[in-house]
Design a protein around this motif. Sequence first.
Motif, mmCIF file in Angstrom:
data_model
loop_
_atom_site.group_PDB
_atom_site.id
_atom_site.type_symbol
_atom_site.label_atom_id
_atom_site.label_comp_id
_atom_site.label_asym_id
_atom_site.label_seq_id
_atom_site.Cartn_x
_atom_site.Cartn_y
_atom_site.Cartn_z
ATOM 1 N N GLU A 1 11.598 -6.183 0.297
ATOM 2 C CA GLU A 1 10.182 -5.821 0.236
ATOM 3 C C GLU A 1 9.352 -7.007 -0.229
ATOM 4 O OE1 GLU A 1 9.866 -2.275 -2.183
ATOM 5 O OE2 GLU A 1 11.724 -1.516 -1.307
ATOM 6 N N LYS A 2 8.114 -7.014 0.243
ATOM 7 C CA LYS A 2 7.208 -8.106 -0.096
ATOM 8 C C LYS A 2 5.784 -7.549 -0.135
ATOM 9 C CE LYS A 2 6.518 -12.785 1.660
ATOM 10 N NZ LYS A 2 6.907 -13.718 2.707
ATOM 11 N N LYS A 3 5.003 -7.960 -1.104
ATOM 12 C CA LYS A 3 3.605 -7.535 -1.151
ATOM 13 C C LYS A 3 2.815 -8.424 -0.202
ATOM 14 C CE LYS A 3 3.841 -5.240 -5.489
ATOM 15 N NZ LYS A 3 3.408 -5.098 -6.856
ATOM 16 N N ARG B 1 0.100 0.634 3.354
ATOM 17 C CA ARG B 1 -0.964 0.285 2.411
ATOM 18 C C ARG B 1 -1.994 1.401 2.397
ATOM 19 N NH1 ARG B 1 -4.871 -4.269 5.184
ATOM 20 N NH2 ARG B 1 -6.040 -2.813 6.454
ATOM 21 N N GLY C 1 5.442 -1.638 7.180
ATOM 22 C CA GLY C 1 4.869 -1.626 5.838
ATOM 23 C C GLY C 1 3.908 -0.473 5.658
ATOM 24 N N ALA D 1 6.311 4.339 0.365
ATOM 25 C CA ALA D 1 7.255 3.225 0.359
ATOM 26 C C ALA D 1 8.684 3.752 0.237
ATOM 27 C CB ALA D 1 6.932 2.259 -0.772
ATOM 28 N N PHE E 1 -0.766 0.823 -2.506
ATOM 29 C CA PHE E 1 0.070 1.635 -1.634
ATOM 30 C C PHE E 1 0.637 2.776 -2.462
ATOM 31 C CE2 PHE E 1 2.932 -1.445 -3.483
ATOM 32 C CZ PHE E 1 4.092 -0.731 -3.758
ATOM 33 N N MET F 1 -2.987 -4.859 -4.651
ATOM 34 C CA MET F 1 -2.032 -4.281 -3.733
ATOM 35 C C MET F 1 -2.033 -2.771 -3.921
ATOM 36 S SD MET F 1 -0.669 -6.775 -2.162
ATOM 37 C CE MET F 1 -0.888 -8.504 -2.339
ATOM 38 N N GLU G 1 3.647 4.864 -3.704
ATOM 39 C CA GLU G 1 5.087 4.667 -3.882
ATOM 40 C C GLU G 1 5.899 5.691 -3.085
ATOM 41 O OE1 GLU G 1 8.635 3.186 -4.653
ATOM 42 O OE2 GLU G 1 6.777 2.153 -5.154
ATOM 43 N N GLY H 1 -0.786 -4.361 0.769
ATOM 44 C CA GLY H 1 0.155 -3.280 0.484
ATOM 45 C C GLY H 1 1.550 -3.841 0.322
ATOM 46 N N ILE H 2 2.521 -3.142 0.870
ATOM 47 C CA ILE H 2 3.901 -3.583 0.802
ATOM 48 C C ILE H 2 4.478 -3.602 2.216
ATOM 49 C CG2 ILE H 2 4.810 -1.254 0.390
ATOM 50 C CD1 ILE H 2 6.863 -2.589 -1.518
#
Length: 120
Positions: free
Chosen positions: A24-26, A44, A42, A8, A3, A1, A5, A30-31
Amino acid sequence: MAFEEDNAKRIRTFLQYKEADFFEKKMFGGIVFMVDNKLCCGTRLDKKVGENLLLCRIDDSAYLEAIERDDVLPMPNAEKPMKNYVFITEIGWTRNQDMEYWLQLCLDFNPIAKASKKKQ
């Protein structure tokens, strides 16, 4: 994963400011941010294009306008692009004003977006 931060955090800050009910979810390498239990947006790091992408789930008319832009990529699927999903390249969301535009489109679509079927 993969991405960044910081990206995000920018999305989180916007969603908090808008008082969105999110978690949030991977996913998708990415996220993603789920709003009202539906995928909304999201980010990534895409190794193919070498940049950070913003994933947006937007309505039909916004989608048709978006895919005409140079800073937008349709979200690929096995056979054809996924309807209502686009990736915005870095140039299209580096400025906060641009990011907020895209995220607002996501939030505007979220109430009418269909939720995924729950796995049993």
